[in-house]
Design an enzyme around this catalytic site. Structure first.
Site, PDB file in Angstrom:
ATOM      1  N   LYS A  14       0.820  -1.223   0.000  1.00 33.29           N
ATOM      2  CA  LYS A  14       0.000   0.000   0.000  1.00 33.29           C
ATOM      3  C   LYS A  14       0.848   1.264   0.000  1.00 33.29           C
ATOM      4  O   LYS A  14       0.636   2.150  -0.806  1.00 33.29           O
ATOM      5  CB  LYS A  14      -0.866   0.083   1.264  1.00 33.29           C
ATOM      6  CG  LYS A  14      -2.056  -0.801   1.321  1.00 33.29           C
ATOM      7  CD  LYS A  14      -2.986  -0.398   2.470  1.00 33.29           C
ATOM      8  CE  LYS A  14      -2.381  -0.443   3.853  1.00 33.29           C
ATOM      9  NZ  LYS A  14      -2.040  -1.784   4.355  1.00 33.29           N
ATOM     10  N   ARG A  89      -9.838   1.476   8.877  1.00 28.77           N
ATOM     11  CA  ARG A  89      -9.486   0.095   9.184  1.00 28.77           C
ATOM     12  C   ARG A  89     -10.568  -0.609   9.974  1.00 28.77           C
ATOM     13  O   ARG A  89     -10.442  -1.790  10.260  1.00 28.77           O
ATOM     14  CB  ARG A  89      -8.189   0.068   9.995  1.00 28.77           C
ATOM     15  CG  ARG A  89      -6.936  -0.168   9.144  1.00 28.77           C
ATOM     16  CD  ARG A  89      -5.762  -0.024  10.088  1.00 28.77           C
ATOM     17  NE  ARG A  89      -4.607  -0.789   9.764  1.00 28.77           N
ATOM     18  CZ  ARG A  89      -3.500  -0.269   9.221  1.00 28.77           C
ATOM     19  NH1 ARG A  89      -3.473   0.972   8.840  1.00 28.77           N
ATOM     20  NH2 ARG A  89      -2.441  -1.019   9.047  1.00 28.77           N
ATOM     21  N   ARG A 128      10.875  -7.150   4.672  1.00 27.32           N
ATOM     22  CA  ARG A 128      10.873  -5.716   4.912  1.00 27.32           C
ATOM     23  C   ARG A 128      11.448  -5.391   6.294  1.00 27.32           C
ATOM     24  O   ARG A 128      12.158  -4.400   6.462  1.00 27.32           O
ATOM     25  CB  ARG A 128       9.448  -5.160   4.810  1.00 27.32           C
ATOM     26  CG  ARG A 128       9.388  -3.667   4.995  1.00 27.32           C
ATOM     27  CD  ARG A 128       8.003  -3.123   4.695  1.00 27.32           C
ATOM     28  NE  ARG A 128       7.120  -3.226   5.843  1.00 27.32           N
ATOM     29  CZ  ARG A 128       5.830  -2.894   5.806  1.00 27.32           C
ATOM     30  NH1 ARG A 128       5.279  -2.472   4.691  1.00 27.32           N
ATOM     31  NH2 ARG A 128       5.090  -2.992   6.880  1.00 27.32           N
ATOM     32  N   ARG A 134      11.452  -1.729  11.244  1.00 24.67           N
ATOM     33  CA  ARG A 134      10.295  -1.205  11.968  1.00 24.67           C
ATOM     34  C   ARG A 134      10.055  -2.045  13.210  1.00 24.67           C
ATOM     35  O   ARG A 134      10.122  -3.262  13.161  1.00 24.67           O
ATOM     36  CB  ARG A 134       9.040  -1.296  11.083  1.00 24.67           C
ATOM     37  CG  ARG A 134       8.748  -0.023  10.358  1.00 24.67           C
ATOM     38  CD  ARG A 134       7.625  -0.205   9.371  1.00 24.67           C
ATOM     39  NE  ARG A 134       6.361  -0.642   9.967  1.00 24.67           N
ATOM     40  CZ  ARG A 134       5.192  -0.549   9.328  1.00 24.67           C
ATOM     41  NH1 ARG A 134       5.144  -0.026   8.112  1.00 24.67           N
ATOM     42  NH2 ARG A 134       4.091  -0.969   9.897  1.00 24.67           N
ATOM     43  N   ARG A 145      -0.780  -8.467  13.498  1.00 28.34           N
ATOM     44  CA  ARG A 145      -1.327  -7.456  12.574  1.00 28.34           C
ATOM     45  C   ARG A 145      -2.205  -8.115  11.516  1.00 28.34           C
ATOM     46  O   ARG A 145      -3.223  -7.569  11.102  1.00 28.34           O
ATOM     47  CB  ARG A 145      -0.193  -6.670  11.916  1.00 28.34           C
ATOM     48  CG  ARG A 145       0.394  -5.625  12.860  1.00 28.34           C
ATOM     49  CD  ARG A 145       1.768  -5.174  12.436  1.00 28.34           C
ATOM     50  NE  ARG A 145       1.782  -4.554  11.142  1.00 28.34           N
ATOM     51  CZ  ARG A 145       2.861  -4.505  10.355  1.00 28.34           C
ATOM     52  NH1 ARG A 145       3.992  -5.055  10.764  1.00 28.34           N
ATOM     53  NH2 ARG A 145       2.807  -3.917   9.201  1.00 28.34           N
TER      54      ARG A 145
HETATM   55  P1  AMP Z   1       0.557   0.804   8.773  1.00 27.25           P
HETATM   56  O1  AMP Z   1       1.800   1.589   8.556  1.00 27.25           O
HETATM   57  O2  AMP Z   1      -0.604   1.328   7.961  1.00 27.25           O
HETATM   58  O3  AMP Z   1       0.753  -0.675   8.580  1.00 27.25           O
HETATM   59  O4  AMP Z   1       0.127   0.999  10.298  1.00 27.25           O
HETATM   60  C1  AMP Z   1       0.976   0.599  11.362  1.00 27.25           C
HETATM   61  C2  AMP Z   1       0.185   0.491  12.664  1.00 27.25           C
HETATM   62  O5  AMP Z   1      -0.380   1.770  13.009  1.00 27.25           O
HETATM   63  C3  AMP Z   1      -0.994  -0.459  12.648  1.00 27.25           C
HETATM   64  O6  AMP Z   1      -0.612  -1.797  12.898  1.00 27.25           O
HETATM   65  C4  AMP Z   1      -1.862   0.105  13.769  1.00 27.25           C
HETATM   66  O7  AMP Z   1      -1.366  -0.235  15.048  1.00 27.25           O
HETATM   67  C5  AMP Z   1      -1.675   1.599  13.588  1.00 27.25           C
HETATM   68  N1  AMP Z   1      -2.677   2.177  12.650  1.00 27.25           N
HETATM   69  C6  AMP Z   1      -2.449   2.718  11.416  1.00 27.25           C
HETATM   70  N2  AMP Z   1      -3.578   3.120  10.834  1.00 27.25           N
HETATM   71  C7  AMP Z   1      -4.575   2.826  11.704  1.00 27.25           C
HETATM   72  C8  AMP Z   1      -5.997   2.971  11.692  1.00 27.25           C
HETATM   73  N3  AMP Z   1      -6.623   3.491  10.643  1.00 27.25           N
HETATM   74  N4  AMP Z   1      -6.689   2.552  12.786  1.00 27.25           N
HETATM   75  C9  AMP Z   1      -6.079   2.035  13.861  1.00 27.25           C
HETATM   76  N5  AMP Z   1      -4.756   1.849  13.938  1.00 27.25           N
HETATM   77  C10 AMP Z   1      -4.001   2.239  12.886  1.00 27.25           C
END
Ligand code: AMP
Length: 189
Positions: A14, A89, A128, A134, A145
């Site tokens: 993404k 989400r 990754r 990360r 996740r």
């Molecule tokens: P990402 O970089 O999009 O994979 O997001 C990393 C982490 O941030 C996720 O595993 C969640 O803990 C948190 N996070 C990101 N976007 C959201 C969202 N829309 N709602 C809740 N938690 C989020």
């Protein structure tokens, strides 16, 4: 003017694809994950609140992320459109997004869902992790996740399908191949 949501399981690519598309359409990429990671690195109050959720692979509470998006979407650089990467989400977030957009006299034009099998995803995320380091890319957190995604986010596919906004993109292939599939899908919006 185009308002886009990017969906897909963790590791679907993404973020990478969002950057290309935002460049092409000259619209800002709004990544809630990136905003939360920055806040955590800076040690702000938001970062402190988000940390335990992000680091255990759970979702940060809806009110927090909805607040972030509501504020961000009203900035002037979003007048020509925006791309939401990793938001919504949950069903609650999706419904709130509808409310926020209608208050602002905006609409969502399309939801791009990048589709990749679970086995391929875990392998990609582990690769990754080695490159980016990360803190939420350990195998245990990756599995958490993935579980969070299938339980809480996957149902949104149906939500957007019913609204006729969903475009499914095959996420297997090179980065370039996937970008061109997304561009093709966006042409018909
Ligand atoms: P990402 O970089 O999009 O994979 O997001 C990393 C982490 O941030 C996720 O595993 C969640 O803990 C948190 N996070 C990101 N976007 C959201 C969202 N829309 N709602 C809740 N938690 C989020």
């Amino acid at each position: 003017m185009i308002n886009i949501v990017f969906m897909g399981p963790p590791g679907a690519g993404k973020g990478t694809q969002a950057k290309f598309i935002c460049n092409e359409y000259k619209i800002p990429q709004i990544s809630t994950g990136e905003i939360l990671r920055n806040a955590m690195n800076e040690g702000t109050e938001l970062g402190e609140k988000a940390k335990e959720f992000v680091e255990s692979g759970k979702l940060v509470p809806d009110e927090i992320v909805i607040g972030i998006v509501k504020e961000r979407i009203q900035k002037s650089d979003c007048e020509r459109g925006f791309l939401l990467d990793g938001f919504p989400r949950t069903l609650k977030q999706a419904q709130e997004l509808d409310n926020i957009l209608s208050e602002l006299n905006k609409i969502l034009h399309v939801v791009i869902n990048i589709d990749v099998s679970e086995k391929e995803l875990v392998e990609r995320l582990l690769r990754r992790a080695k490159i980016e380091g990360r803190s939420d890319d350990t195998e245990e957190v990756i599995r958490a996740r993935m579980k969070t995604y299938f339980e809480q986010t996957y149902p949104l596919i149906e939500y957007y399908k019913e609204k006729k906004l969903l475009r499914n993109i095959d996420g297997l292939g090179s980065v370039e191949e996937i970008t061109s599939r997304i561009k093709e899908a966006l042409k018909n919006v």
